[in-house]
Write an enzyme that holds these catalytic residues in place. Structure first.
Site, short mmCIF file in Angstrom:
data_model
loop_
_atom_site.label_atom_id
_atom_site.label_comp_id
_atom_site.label_asym_id
_atom_site.label_seq_id
_atom_site.Cartn_x
_atom_site.Cartn_y
_atom_site.Cartn_z
N ARG A 74 0.82 -1.21 0.00
CA ARG A 74 0.00 0.00 0.00
C ARG A 74 0.86 1.26 0.00
NH1 ARG A 74 -5.20 -1.52 3.92
NH2 ARG A 74 -6.37 -2.60 2.27
N LYS A 98 -19.00 -18.86 1.93
CA LYS A 98 -20.43 -18.84 2.20
C LYS A 98 -21.20 -17.99 1.19
CE LYS A 98 -19.95 -19.50 7.21
NZ LYS A 98 -20.30 -18.96 8.53
N GLY A 133 -8.99 -9.90 -0.28
CA GLY A 133 -7.80 -10.36 0.42
C GLY A 133 -7.34 -11.76 0.04
N GLY A 137 -12.65 -4.52 1.45
CA GLY A 137 -14.06 -4.22 1.64
C GLY A 137 -14.63 -3.29 0.59
#
Length: 410
Positions: A37, A199, A356, A379
């Site tokens: 980053r 999921k 990620g 996110g």
């Protein structure tokens, strides 16, 4: 996507430029263990330095509770940040607002850089406080957001501040938004999505949105087990959200309605437990033993995904195909990653990946640099895939700010 300004639209010479970065990097014993980053931020800082700006970098770091925490100070990042921008010295302010911050910023000369202390040491940051945003605005003449990875948060340094100063996207933000726009807003077709993960419940919004955007959708990871179960396939002891079967059937019906071809596993790599070195079998997807777990897709499924990739012009990828952290269940993900890289190198595929686990899987396959764009946003990338409005992006839209966004701002 709304139009936004870039560094080319700003007259920065001699100006104090507040750069919102995401320096939330991993540290161990005070040392950065992954500087990705920081390195991706460097081009924006270097461009501003070259044009004579006084650069003021600000960021959050971790999740402080109730105020300043020495363990979450940004001070250890001054050295790696300086290294990333050619070995320059980076001044440090022990607060991000107030007299200390004003003193450090006031001492900057054109071409110099300062780093402010952790924004989250003040509750006003996460509260999107107008007063805190105003205190930050007093330190700058212009605002540049280069933190797409934090764009999904309506925090003061992301949302409120962009309305107080002339605002533009930094080079990393510009690259991210351009890549995402090319992937789903103005893509070359056919468009394929590759979605994995554990999921269905955590990616319902993503799947619903993306089904309406793509021509082909390949689903892997444990979430594929739920879709297979919903269609009547027994999956043994595999992770499976059996209570999500109705949702899964609705997703498949939506895909048929939208003419989106869904690719589910045809075969699987199974084992008795998710443990390295355990014996494995490759079985057709409808013959998974009752005492076994699906831990990766099999070679026939890899070939089917590879054939779909040959048809595609654009790919959006989020999530591995198997339990890639535990050998040998990374093999399918690595094989597909290498195929994506080869097609991208040949100029036949625009490939956008993020999340990620996806970033880690691509790194394991050693192809990160070979895809068109790999987002480290986490996110924010996921929320964009779900079709949500991101506060940090909306705040940069031309005409959205109280400061009035105009080309060549001074």
């Amino acid at each position: 996507m709304a139009r936004f300004l870039t560094l080319d639209d700003l007259d920065v010479r001699g100006k104090r430029v507040l750069v919102r970065a995401d320096l939330n990097v991993p540290l161990k014993d005070g040392l950065v263990t992954d500087a990705t980053r920081i390195e991706r931020l460097a081009p924006t800082i270097e461009a501003l330095i070259a044009r004579g700006a006084k650069v003021v970098v600000m960021s959050h770091f971790g999740r402080p509770k109730g105020g300043p925490d020495p363990a979450l100070s940004l001070q250890p990042l001054t050295a790696p940040l300086g290294t990333a921008i050619g070995g320059r010295e980076v001044a440090f302010a022990t607060d991000c607002i107030g007299e200390e911050a004003k003193r450090v910023v006031g001492a900057l000369r054109p071409g110099e850089v300062a780093l402010l202390e952790n924004l989250r040491f003040h509750k006003g940051e996460e509260a999107n406080s107008p007063e805190f945003a105003q205190a930050l605005a007093e330190l700058g003449d212009l605002y540049v957001d280069d933190a797409f990875s934090a764009a999904h948060r309506a925090h003061a340094s992301i949302a409120a501040l962009a309305h107080l100063l002339p605002a533009a996207a930094g080079k990393l933000m510009e690259a991210e938004l351009s890549a995402l726009s090319a992937a789903l807003e103005t893509p070359a077709r056919p468009v394929m999505a590759l979605v994995g993960g554990a999921k269905v419940s955590t990616k319902l919004d993503l799947l619903r949105f993306i089904i309406g955007k793509v021509d082909m959708l390949a689903i892997g990871g444990a979430m594929a087990n739920t879709l297979l179960f919903a269609e009547g396939t027994e999956v043994g002891r595999s992770l499976c959200e059996r209570d999500m079967a109705d949702n899964a059937r609705n997703l498949l019906a939506l895909a048929r309605e939208r003419s989106c071809r869904v690719i589910l596993p045809e075969d699987a790599v199974v084992a008795a437990a998710l443990v390295p070195g355990r014996p494995t079998q490759i079985v057709p997807i409808d013959t998974v033993p009752d005492d076994m777990m699906i831990l990766d897709v099999g070679p026939k499924t890899v070939d089917r995904i590879a054939s779909a990739l040959e048809e595609a012009c654009t790919l959006v990828w989020n999530g591995p195909l198997g339990a890639f952290e535990t050998p040998p269940f990374e093999e399918a993900t690595v094989a597909v990653a290498k195929r994506v890289a080869a097609l991208t190198r040949a100029g036949r595929l625009l490939s956008i990946a993020g999340g990620g686990d996806t970033v880690a899987a691509l790194a394991a396959a050693k192809v990160t640099e070979e895809l068109s764009y790999v987002s480290t946003a986490g996110g924010a990338f996921l929320e964009w895939l779900e079709g949500r409005e991101l506060p940090g992006v909306s705040a940069l839209a031309v005409g959205s700010g109280d400061a009035g966004l105009k080309p060549r701002m001074s």
